[in-house]
Design an enzyme around this catalytic site. Structure first.
Site, PDB file in Angstrom:
ATOM      1  N   CYS A   1      -3.492  32.689  30.587  1.00 53.49           N
ATOM      2  CA  CYS A   1      -2.938  32.411  31.912  1.00 53.49           C
ATOM      3  C   CYS A   1      -2.842  30.895  32.134  1.00 53.49           C
ATOM      4  O   CYS A   1      -3.423  30.112  31.391  1.00 53.49           O
ATOM      5  CB  CYS A   1      -3.836  33.013  32.984  1.00 53.49           C
ATOM      6  SG  CYS A   1      -5.513  32.426  32.861  1.00 53.49           S
TER       7      CYS A   1
ATOM      8  N   CYS B   1      -5.806  28.553  32.160  1.00 52.33           N
ATOM      9  CA  CYS B   1      -6.448  28.148  30.897  1.00 52.33           C
ATOM     10  C   CYS B   1      -6.057  26.711  30.547  1.00 52.33           C
ATOM     11  O   CYS B   1      -6.810  25.998  29.895  1.00 52.33           O
ATOM     12  CB  CYS B   1      -6.013  29.054  29.758  1.00 52.33           C
ATOM     13  SG  CYS B   1      -6.362  30.783  30.039  1.00 52.33           S
TER      14      CYS B   1
ATOM     15  N   ASP C   1      14.463  36.409 -27.495  1.00 47.47           N
ATOM     16  CA  ASP C   1      15.415  37.455 -27.170  1.00 47.47           C
ATOM     17  C   ASP C   1      16.800  36.861 -27.472  1.00 47.47           C
ATOM     18  O   ASP C   1      16.966  35.652 -27.436  1.00 47.47           O
ATOM     19  CB  ASP C   1      15.261  37.775 -25.678  1.00 47.47           C
ATOM     20  CG  ASP C   1      16.282  38.766 -25.198  1.00 47.47           C
ATOM     21  OD1 ASP C   1      16.533  39.725 -25.953  1.00 47.47           O
ATOM     22  OD2 ASP C   1      16.822  38.593 -24.102  1.00 47.47           O
TER      23      ASP C   1
ATOM     24  N   ASP D   1      14.512  36.606 -20.604  1.00 43.38           N
ATOM     25  CA  ASP D   1      15.043  36.269 -19.283  1.00 43.38           C
ATOM     26  C   ASP D   1      14.102  36.672 -18.151  1.00 43.38           C
ATOM     27  O   ASP D   1      14.383  36.471 -16.992  1.00 43.38           O
ATOM     28  CB  ASP D   1      16.433  36.869 -19.072  1.00 43.38           C
ATOM     29  CG  ASP D   1      16.414  38.381 -19.222  1.00 43.38           C
ATOM     30  OD1 ASP D   1      15.318  38.955 -19.187  1.00 43.38           O
ATOM     31  OD2 ASP D   1      17.488  38.972 -19.395  1.00 43.38           O
TER      32      ASP D   1
ATOM     33  N   ASP E   1      12.573  41.813 -20.232  1.00 41.74           N
ATOM     34  CA  ASP E   1      11.608  41.434 -21.268  1.00 41.74           C
ATOM     35  C   ASP E   1      10.195  41.350 -20.720  1.00 41.74           C
ATOM     36  O   ASP E   1       9.282  40.939 -21.430  1.00 41.74           O
ATOM     37  CB  ASP E   1      11.982  40.074 -21.871  1.00 41.74           C
ATOM     38  CG  ASP E   1      13.338  40.112 -22.550  1.00 41.74           C
ATOM     39  OD1 ASP E   1      13.632  41.137 -23.185  1.00 41.74           O
ATOM     40  OD2 ASP E   1      14.076  39.136 -22.435  1.00 41.74           O
TER      41      ASP E   1
END
Lengths: 786, 117
Positions: free
Chosen positions: A56, A59, A472, A671, A675
């Site tokens: 509020c 505060c 690869d 990649d 893989d």
């Protein structure tokens, strides 16, 4: 939309998002909460706190009051809407948080700070610490150096007369002042460690200097209890040791700053502002306020602010700072742009797809930072030793004193005290502790500069030992994007006619070969025509009708099945296959019209990069799902003799395991997507990034550019770093192993030599500096030897 | 001389006991906000007990300018974090099996232990 409210809204939502996104993806990161300014020293600085639990308006005053009640807080203004409070103060931010918590709320420091600001603060803090150490050093040496000169020129500092007692008492009190003002951190640290049942470098320094001072004070106050020949004071040792060690620490802080140059460079790539298009207007806003889906305009020469997709314009972008790839990359509508890269030629508009901590650059910085802090296994022995090191040195000091007292020449007590002090001071656990992390810090940074992201210290160490590199084929050795390489016309049509017909036929297909043909046609400005009766003939090819002509495109099997004569072209097709190309036949109305070859071109530098690996004594193996003929052709073109064809993706991991079973240390490069099992199974998995679309989480080492030179670079950096670590560890071990017995007086029986505690202090101070300096040598390492 | 030697050996025993044999008394189990301050050469507190199989966050605040204290490592949990000066840093500890997990700075000069029970 109102620009202001948008900005405010974006600011707060951004903070909220940042707090969330700062939660570590794994547990190795932390969420850091920052301040806008450092609060070291007495300078006024401004902090922004985020308040939790303020429900509020009342505060607001309660929180502001709580903050203003802290002595040193100049102002506190709370923005209730944003739940933030701006505090101007010269006290520690921790005190502010405690004050808010005391008032019944939770507070944390705002996360709005950029990496660059954090770095500036760190540098500022390091600079303050450096200045403090230099001040401490000066204070200690102002007393220590004259005393040292006196002892060298005039002779031993003995206490025989009342005048001498008085003079040395004053000097003793001055030395106490030096201990309190310039060496306080050693004594406080030592005492705190002692209370925690642990011991560190502070313990050794505090004990060493404390022993020398106490002994000297006993000589001053009660010379009668000390034998006549032992009535020396050692105040110069205490002051000099404190001065020299502070100097060593200061120089070390400086040298450490250099070890993080690579991360500084990466952080420096981040743009500060972005030109966002809002309400049809271009506005410059801070980078932290950029939201997802914002449209951002970039002009030639400007830096890309966040990650995004180009929606307008065409340009070339320099990505070398991230990928190490020197050639600018062309980008047009739909192309991805990455934060930190530089727009070279055209003006573009792109849509933000990743902002804040989610950009590739932020993730790279995060990963490099984490890797820099991790330790390779080689550092573990030093860790084990350093856990026992200090108490062992203390025991050696006691034993050494006892040996001198029992067997030493007169004045035994003086010799015992000097040897114990020297043993304590010469031992340097810091050099051991620094040996590994400093080199890793520089090595990982160096790799990042070459576009190689190393996940952690273990990957770094293992990469240096790789004996077999499994590659690869598709997308790793080759470009991964098939292209039409040959069109051999059988009839009277031109190449363009053929390409148009085949492209028309394949326009609807998503097969990679079909896409290659459609793209080739598009590149030549040929647009496909609409076909009818399209049918895919599984495993063989496709057919369709165009302008009442029946088109057929497929492999040898399809042609034979349809009774089309291809005999004259079979040899040619086989020759193409032997060149790693895939030949396809094209028939119009049951008559062969052309043979079209499609191939996945080998990357321009694959041959050279593979040669580099082989020259380093690494066996290079190629794995591919392709047929044997293509595999053989590609392998022979790039100089690989070991290859395995027709391997299913799931069997790649088995192959890696087979090599490992033969005692090989296997690196696997792929990649990062299909893989993944093989990458995970290998001793070191290398993921090849395409451009800057980095699969950061998928591998031990990520190569940010497509070139295989990254592999040789990564291995070269790893080897250089490991060598550097070994040099550091060797140096630190030898220094301590040789230094401690020397300090204990091992040479005295043979040569009459006993080391001075001052020399020991200098040696200790400079041994850790040597380690950091040696690690810094790695900065000059050239990863690329091609 | 005998007394001096005895005192010396006594001192050695004391060193062995204090630094290696001493077992820290039981530490209370912590939940809620756990905060460790890095100050004057040590972690305060240096021993923390947390519940097993539960995610926990520990807030570290480094007030020590020494550059050694900048890095926090919990090797057994593969955690490393950078602690900027004068800032709160929340380190997430994943749900872990019961055991003792040492934490320390890069050079092992700052030592602490996380007891998971």
């Amino acid at each position: 939309m109102n620009t202001d409210s948008h900005k405010k809204g974006s600011g707060s939502s951004h903070k909220c998002c940042q707090t969330k996104s700062e939660q570590p993806k794994d547990t190795t990161t932390s969420s850091s909460e920052n301040t806008k300014a450092t609060s070291t020293g007495n300078e006024m600085s401004e902090h922004e706190l985020i308040i939790d639990g303020a429900s509020c308006g009342s505060c607001v005053s309660k929180i502001e009051k709580a903050l203003l009640s802290v002595s040193g807080v100049h102002s506190a203004e709370m923005n209730f809407a944003q739940r933030t409070v701006q505090v101007k103060t010269n006290v520690d931010v921790i005190q502010l948080i405690q004050a808010v918590e005391k008032a019944g709320y939770n507070a944390k420091v705002s996360t709005s700070e950029s990496e660059e600001e954090a770095l500036d603060e760190k540098e500022q803090a390091d600079w303050q610490y450096y200045k403090k150490l230099m001040r401490d050093m000066t204070l200690a040496l102002v007393l220590g150096v004259p005393l040292m000169i006196y002892s060298l020129v005039v002779g031993e500092m003995t206490v025989n007369t009342d005048t001498e007692r008085l003079v040395w008492l004053i000097v003793g009190l001055l030395t106490l002042g030096v201990m309190v003002f310039a060496g306080k951190h050693f004594y406080v640290g030592a005492w705190n460690s002692f209370k925690n049942h642990s011991a560190n470098m502070d313990t050794l320094i505090a004990l060493g200097t404390g022993t020398a001072w106490l002994y000297s004070m006993v000589v001053v106050f009660a010379p009668e209890i000390v034998p006549l020949m032992a009535r020396h004071v050692y105040f110069e040792a205490t002051a000099m040791i404190i001065g020299l060690i502070n100097l060593g620490l200061a120089l070390e802080v400086k040298a450490r700053g250099k070890t993080s140059e690579a991360i500084k460079r990466l952080i420096g790539l981040q743009a500060k502002t972005a030109r966002v298009i809002r309400d049809d207007k271009d506005i410059d806003i801070p980078i932290k306020d950029v939201l997802l889906n914002d449209l951002i305009r970039v002009r030639p020469g400007e830096r890309i602010s966040v990650d995004g997709d180009v929606v307008e314009g065409h340009t070339s972008i320099d990505e070398s700072m991230l990928t190490g790839e020197p050639m600018p990359v062309e980008k047009s509508e739909g192309g991805q742009v990455v934060a930190g890269t530089i727009n070279k030629s055209g003006s573009i508009v792109f849509k933000a797809t990743r902002v804040g901590k989610d950009t590739a650059l932020a993730q790279i910085i995060n990963m490099v930072k984490r890797a820099q802090n991790s330790k390779p296994p080689i550092g573990r022995l030093a860790d084990v030793i350093s856990a026992y090191f200090v108490p062992v040195v203390m025991i050696i000091a006691v034993l050494s004193a006892l040996v001198w007292l029992n067997f030493g020449p007169s004045p035994a007590i003086a010799y015992a005290m000097v040897s114990a002090t020297t043993v304590l001071i010469i031992a340097c656990p810091c050099a051991l502790g620094l040996a590994t992390p400093m080199s890793v810090m520089v090595g990982v940074g160096k790799a990042a500069e070459a576009g190689v992201l190393i996940r952690n210290g273990e990957a770094l160490q293992t990469a240096s030992k790789i004996t077999t590199m499994v590659l690869d084929k598709t997308g790793t050795i080759t470009q991964g994007a098939p292209k039409v390489t040959d069109i051999i016309v059988a009839g009277s049509q031109t190449e363009e006619d053929i390409l148009q017909l085949v492209a028309s036929l394949e326009a609807g297909s998503e097969h990679p070969l079909a896409m290659a043909i459609v793209e080739s046609a598009a590149d030549k400005g040929i647009s496909p025509k609409k076909v009818t009766d399209f049918a895919s003939l599984s495993g063989m090819g496709v057919e369709a009708t165009l302008q009442n002509k029946k088109l057929l495109f497929g492999n040898e099997k399809l042609m034979k099945q349809q009774g089309i004569a291809i005999d004259k072209f079979v040899d040619k097709a086989q020759q193409l296959a032997a060149e790693a190309k895939t030949p396809m036949y094209f028939a119009v109305d049951a008559e062969l019209a052309a043979v079209i070859a499609v191939a996945d071109p080998i990357k321009s530098d694959s041959i050279e990069a593979i040669k580099r690996l082989q020259n380093n004594g690494i066996r290079v193996v190629m794995l591919t799902g392709d047929n044997r003929m293509t595999a053989k052709a590609v392998a022979s073109m790039v100089g690989i003799t070991d290859f395995v064809a027709e391997v299913m993706p799931e069997d790649k991991a088995k192959k890696v395991a087979e090599y490992q079973a033969n005692g090989e240390i296997v690196g696997m490069t792929g990649d990062g997507i299909n893989d993944a099992p093989a990458l995970a199974h290998a001793n070191v998995g290398f993921a090849i990034g395409t451009g800057t679309d980095v699969a950061i989480e998928s591998a031990d080492i990520t190569l940010m550019r497509g070139s295989l030179h990254g592999l040789a670079d990564a291995i070269a950096v790893s080897k250089a770093t490991l060598t550097n670590i070994k040099q550091n560890l060797f140096g630190a071990f030898i220094y301590n192993v040789a230094g401690v017995p020397f300090a204990a007086g091992l040479l005295y029986p043979f040569f009459g030599l006993l080391l001075s505690p001052v020399i020991a202090g200098a040696a200790m101070a400079f041994s850790s500096l040597t380690v950091v300096t040696n690690a810094n040598r790695l900065r000059f390492f050239k990863a690329k030897e091609h | 001389m005998m007394w001096i030697n005895l005192a010396g050996f006594g001192l050695i025993l004391l060193i062995v006991w204090w630094f290696w044999m001493y077992k820290s008394p039981n530490v209370a189990m912590q939940d809620g906000a756990i905060e460790i301050v890095v100050k004057d050469g040590v972690y305060q507190p240096s021993t923390i007990k947390i519940a097993a199989n539960k995610d926990t966050a520990i807030t570290f605040t480094r007030l020590d300018a020494s550059s050694c204290s900048e890095t926090l490592l919990i090797p057994d949990l593969e955690i490393n974090a950078t602690l900027p000066l004068n800032k709160k840093v929340s380190v997430s500890i994943p749900a872990s099996l019961p055991g003792r997990y040492p934490f320390h700075c890069q050079m092992k000069m700052y030592l602490g232990e996380l007891i998971v029970e």
